[in-house]
Design an enzyme around this catalytic site. Structure first.
Site, PDB file in Angstrom:
ATOM      1  N   TRP A 197      -8.984   5.787   0.255  1.00  0.00           N
ATOM      2  CA  TRP A 197      -9.560   6.433  -0.917  1.00  0.00           C
ATOM      3  C   TRP A 197      -8.784   5.970  -2.130  1.00  0.00           C
ATOM      4  CZ3 TRP A 197      -7.888   9.910   3.095  1.00  0.00           C
ATOM      5  CH2 TRP A 197      -6.556  10.330   2.966  1.00  0.00           C
ATOM      6  N   GLU A 220      -5.437   3.498 -10.171  1.00  0.00           N
ATOM      7  CA  GLU A 220      -6.086   2.198  -9.933  1.00  0.00           C
ATOM      8  C   GLU A 220      -7.265   2.021 -10.885  1.00  0.00           C
ATOM      9  OE1 GLU A 220      -6.410   3.038  -5.405  1.00  0.00           O
ATOM     10  OE2 GLU A 220      -6.277   0.870  -5.631  1.00  0.00           O
ATOM     11  N   CYS A 256       0.826  -1.210   0.000  1.00  0.00           N
ATOM     12  CA  CYS A 256       0.000   0.000   0.000  1.00  0.00           C
ATOM     13  C   CYS A 256       0.859   1.259   0.000  1.00  0.00           C
ATOM     14  CB  CYS A 256      -0.925  -0.006   1.218  1.00  0.00           C
ATOM     15  SG  CYS A 256      -1.907   1.505   1.379  1.00  0.00           S
ATOM     16  N   ARG A 311      -0.013   4.778   3.070  1.00  0.00           N
ATOM     17  CA  ARG A 311       0.014   4.500   4.503  1.00  0.00           C
ATOM     18  C   ARG A 311       0.312   5.683   5.408  1.00  0.00           C
ATOM     19  NH1 ARG A 311       4.066  -0.401   4.572  1.00  0.00           N
ATOM     20  NH2 ARG A 311       4.340  -0.040   2.344  1.00  0.00           N
TER      21      ARG A 311
END
Ligand code: ARG
Length: 378
Positions: free
Chosen positions: A245, A250, A72, A75
């Protein structure tokens, strides 16, 4: 990635529990000396084969699991995750209702709030509940091959499973919302229609206009992963949907662009009048950039939180610096952290990372859904 879900032995649970309780007390000044709590956990484990996290341990554990998510990039804000403690819930209908409330609260009218809802953990005498759906919001995929699928081919197996469970199918558009599939403790999977007011969607337009709005593209505002197991100090919470979010790529560089998802680059290129006869015209690259501009523009115009890959990359490096100042090493997986477009134009590209495993983490388990369907969908 785990293939077989194995029950941990009490010794393994104790080892992970001890590590987590020590970390919790180290990172929460008010929690004081860990010795009394360690003794209580040890006794509870000996007695029952498991132990129950205090509300504060659950909150910190869910946040640390995010902090430990090597894949991720987002973070930096791990410590502000909102935790909805619903550990009392084991039945599919109550879980589904809470998942829809999760979506409403996380959506927050477009100011998306990172949120997790934690349902009942696995215990020595029964498995935990599981959510079959990969995310709380998924679009149907009708058809058994990516090239003929209407909708999101990634979700074709889930769509098929839903039809077998008795769902009568949606309208057949490329963006039909799938019902949520939840399997409660000691129960069969059941499906629940997603209430329209729980899902915010953003119509995709392009800043230069050119008829994009009439195309009918859209995406949902909140990415809420619902099929990963939250593991904290040896305890497994298989149903614990969480969201942050979106980062624009993506949607614009993967969901709408991948050839085994919506595969829209040829259509974007046609709309832009690009020469698609040769790879060397870089029509795919140009279409990718325009599709990503469209996604960011549309979310901004709709007032829905979305990050772009340039700022999110810088934030990730600030996160690493901040963590290192606190004496914590940050694990990361380069192939997931580097954005799928313009990688070398972002600072996260130009370095390497250690991929560190951790006991407190979000983990893919091969769970009830895969066993029931006889195939691994993860
Ligand atoms: N990549 C996934 C999707 O496009 C979502 C994964 C989590 N992403 C996030 N921004 N928290 O739906």
């Amino acid at each position: 990635m785990e293939i077989l879900q194995q029950r941990s032995t009490t010794a393994q649970v104790w080892q992970a529990a001890e590590e987590f309780i020590r970390l919790f007390h180290r990172e929460n000044a008010g929690a004081g000396d860990p010795r009394a709590r360690l003794a209580a956990v040890r006794a509870e484990l000996a007695d029952t084969g498991t132990y129950v996290h205090t509300p504060a341990e659950l909150v910190h554990g869910a946040r640390v699991a995010w902090r430990n998510s090597n894949r991720c990039i987002g973070r930096l804000y791990w410590n502000s995750l909102r935790v909805r403690d619903r550990r009392g819930l084991t039945d599919a209908d109550a879980i589904a209702a809470e998942c829809f409330d999760h979506l409403r609260e996380a959506t927050n009218g477009g100011r998306v709030r990172p949120t997790i809802t934690v349902f009942a953990p696995e215990t020595p005498d029964r498995p935990g509940p599981v959510i079959w759906s990969e995310q709380l919001v998924r679009y149907a995929g009708y058809g058994d091959h990516p090239s003929i699928t209407v909708g999101d081919a990634r979700n074709a197996p889930l769509t098929e499973a839903l039809l077998q469970l008795g769902w009568s199918g949606g309208a057949g558009t490329p963006f039909d919302l799938l019902p949520l599939v939840v399997q409660g403790v000691d129960d069969k999977p059941r499906w629940f229609d997603t209430p329209a007011d729980a899902v915010l969607e953003v119509p995709i337009d392009h800043p230069d206009g050119d008829g994009w709005a009439d195309w009918g593209l859209r995406w949902h505002a909140v990415p809420a992963i619902s099929n990963m197991c939250l593991e904290i100090g040896g305890i497994h919470y298989p149903a614990a949907p969480f969201n942050g979010w979106y980062m624009g790529t993506e949607i614009g560089a993967r969901n709408l662009a991948d050839t085994d998802r919506y595969n829209l680059l040829p259509a974007v290129a046609r709309r832009l009048g690009l020469d698609t006869s040769s790879d060397r015209s870089l029509w795919k690259d140009r279409a990718l950039v325009e599709l990503n501009r469209a996604v960011l523009h549309s979310f901004d115009r709709a007032g829905v939180t979305i990050a772009d890959h340039h700022s999110e990359s810088r934030r990730f490096l600030s996160h690493m610096e901040r963590e290192e100042r606190k004496g914590r090493e940050v694990g990361a997986d380069w192939s997931w952290i580097v954005p799928p477009i313009s990688g070398s134009a972002t600072p996260v590209f130009h370095r390497t990372y250690e991929d560190r495993p951790s006991n407190t983490a979000y983990v893919h388990h091969s769970g009830a859904r895969e066993r029931a369907q006889g195939r691994d969908l993860v």
